[in-house]
Write a protein that holds these residues in place. Structure first.
Motif, PDB file in Angstrom:
ATOM      1  N   PRO A  46      -9.921   4.181  -1.105  1.00 16.58           N
ATOM      2  CA  PRO A  46      -9.219   2.763  -0.808  1.00 16.58           C
ATOM      3  C   PRO A  46      -9.356   2.040  -2.180  1.00 16.58           C
ATOM      4  N   ASN A 100      -5.253   5.845  -4.933  1.00 18.14           N
ATOM      5  CA  ASN A 100      -5.223   5.343  -3.502  1.00 18.14           C
ATOM      6  C   ASN A 100      -5.179   6.366  -2.672  1.00 18.14           C
ATOM      7  N   ALA A 128      -3.816   6.954   0.311  1.00 19.04           N
ATOM      8  CA  ALA A 128      -2.214   7.099   0.932  1.00 19.04           C
ATOM      9  C   ALA A 128      -1.430   7.660  -0.097  1.00 19.04           C
ATOM     10  N   GLY A 139      -1.876   2.537   5.415  1.00 21.00           N
ATOM     11  CA  GLY A 139      -1.688   2.902   4.215  1.00 21.00           C
ATOM     12  C   GLY A 139      -0.210   3.707   3.935  1.00 21.00           C
ATOM     13  N   SER A 140       0.113   3.567   2.564  1.00 20.24           N
ATOM     14  CA  SER A 140       1.464   3.950   2.224  1.00 20.24           C
ATOM     15  C   SER A 140       1.439   4.812   0.894  1.00 20.24           C
ATOM     16  N   GLU A 152       1.001  -1.083  -1.135  1.00 15.03           N
ATOM     17  CA  GLU A 152       0.397  -1.584  -0.054  1.00 15.03           C
ATOM     18  C   GLU A 152       0.981  -2.419   1.125  1.00 15.03           C
ATOM     19  N   GLU A 184      -0.201  -3.909   9.135  1.00 17.53           N
ATOM     20  CA  GLU A 184      -1.401  -3.176   9.659  1.00 17.53           C
ATOM     21  C   GLU A 184      -2.193  -4.056  10.970  1.00 17.53           C
TER      22      GLU A 184
END
Lengths: 318, 318
Positions: free
Chosen positions: B71, B110, B112, B141-142, B160, B183
């Protein structure tokens, strides 16, 4: 001398220019789009306009291709689809049809995406690999570059941020009927609508109490703000607040190094830039704060639309 | 046999696996992240874990690199910055420090975004050049791929979207304090919050009137929906409506061919997929309708996090 033909297809005018590799627009002309409602007539007019333009160039030269920027254009399919302000309806196989009139390589792209390529090749985004261009005219267009490449999307319709909807069920409608679409707020048209909204919300004295919606012009709204008109000042603040907030959201997508603003509304200068920057910075996640530049286009004073269109071809050459 | 070390750094567990070029996770182990609050101890533990893992492989093999998903990781800077659920505070130069323990090439990203790369190399996005992965776990997450490349952003913090804010001033707060952040609605945590919200809004009978927030679990909410619990059904519908609407907006950005959903919340199956698809399709601009697939990840049943991390290295090799 190698030259590229750059064509900007707009609802009112079609502009055609000859652009060299340095981004100089060495010759240009235009005609009225609506005078050629039949596609074949329009394409023939483009072909003769190019011939007329090249005849004005004395030096020996070589046309290497044609780049076209148009609303609702798919770069992947070479089509213009259901463009509200153009005379030809449905899905028009534009490249295929133009190719019957002209033997040069042809590329077609959404006009705002073409503007982003132009900014990268000839404008203020030289050397940047991650940036966005937002065009603020009658509507709001966008072109997004990431990893040094324009984002075109699965079939060429990426970057329709004017229709990004900001509200959930109680927003202004865009021309496409999108509820809360960004361009209904942030564009030359959006600013006029906001003047109406502010007249409804506030009782301040304002020159705009005596002007009908249809008679409103952006320059006058800027001038009124300069002179302290409270409705104009509130309208710019409201527009900037929505744009700044939206841009802060967009940053979570591609984290651009810079966002360039281009088009009619940007001639309002500080009334758009300073306030939008303030609201954007306020809304950015901590990890982005202080890292995203909000800048005027480097194409100001040049013919941005023609250079953007020409950059579709020059971008392939480099 | 060439192998890549894939490491997934989570707030609870650190998972380490050895992954071959076909995407088989040939060996794996894990340890508890919080047992190593000192960074140097943690890095030493990673080094010994890798040695232990390779000792279990009988065939001759060659480690070609280490890929790490974490993360708040910047792929560009090689840092992990202010990760709320990890023990090390501030900006940690993670690659630089780990390199002191291990001489292999190291890449960090990251989590994701790593999942998106994994989906492209080893999952259901093989052959796609434009798609998104949305991970629905504790948060959202993306990872976004356009033109066949992961979008990393100016300094590595693109994607994000969990903090994309949906409202203008009256939304739920995320863990980062973002007002209306996606989120806070769409994630395993968001679903629990929505159960509370539905209990506040409606007077239906529900098993959830007798369960405290802290005792709520996703599986039980799915089971309750299956059994017709009106609060559970309303909560899934609300979650899907917000996700579907948000995804329709995201499509205007990069026009992906497909959006993959991954993570805990997706085990609710049709309660998330069918309804989200419905709401997304409803909100898509005409030019996108019928063109965007909403799909489960092809990594289901595999160790998606380890494969995603390993793909940071395998993606360079191909």
């Amino acid at each position: 001398m190698d030259l590229v033909v750059g064509i900007d297809i707009g609802g009112t005018k079609t502009k055609i220019g000859l652009v060299n590799q340095q981004g100089d627009n060495v010759a240009q002309n235009f005609f009225r789009t609506k005078e050629y409602p039949e596609l074949q007539d329009y394409l023939a007019k483009i072909a003769t306009s190019i011939q007329e333009l090249t005849a004005t160039i004395n030096a020996s030269h070589n046309l290497i291709g044609i780049g076209i920027g148009a609303p609702n254009a798919s770069s992947v399919k070479g089509t213009i689809e259901n463009a509200a302000n153009l005379p030809w309806k449905g899905s028009v196989p534009f490249i295929e049809e133009l190719q019957k009139h002209i033997a040069l390589p042809i590329k077609l792209m959404n006009d705002a995406s073409a503007a982003a390529l132009g900014e990268m090749l000839f404008g203020a985004a030289k050397g940047m690999t991650d940036f966005m261009v937002i065009t603020l005219g009658t509507g709001l267009g966008s072109g997004i570059v990431a990893n040094g490449q324009l984002i075109q999307g699965y079939d060429g319709f990426a970057g329709e941020l004017g229709h990004f909807d900001l509200t959930f069920g109680d927003g202004r409608l865009t021309g496409l009927g999108v509820d809360g679409g960004l361009e209904a707020y942030v564009s030359a048209t959006g600013l006029k609508r906001t003047i109406m909204y502010m007249l409804s919300m506030h009782m301040d004295q304002s020159r705009f109490r005596d002007i009908a919606y249809s008679d409103l012009h952006g320059e006058e709204i800027t001038q009124a703000a300069e002179e302290g008109d409270p409705i104009a000042i509130k309208a710019f603040d409201y527009t900037s607040k929505i744009l700044g907030h939206a841009l802060a959201n967009f940053v979570t997508f591609t984290q651009p190094e810079a966002i360039f603003l281009l088009g009619g509304l940007t001639s309002s200068g500080k009334w758009i830039f300073d306030t939008t920057k303030h609201y954007m910075e306020n809304h950015l996640l901590d990890v982005y704060k202080g890292k995203v530049k909000l800048l005027p286009s480097g194409m100001h004073g040049k013919n941005a639309a023609i250079l953007g269109a020409a950059s579709l071809i020059w971008n392939e050459v480099k």
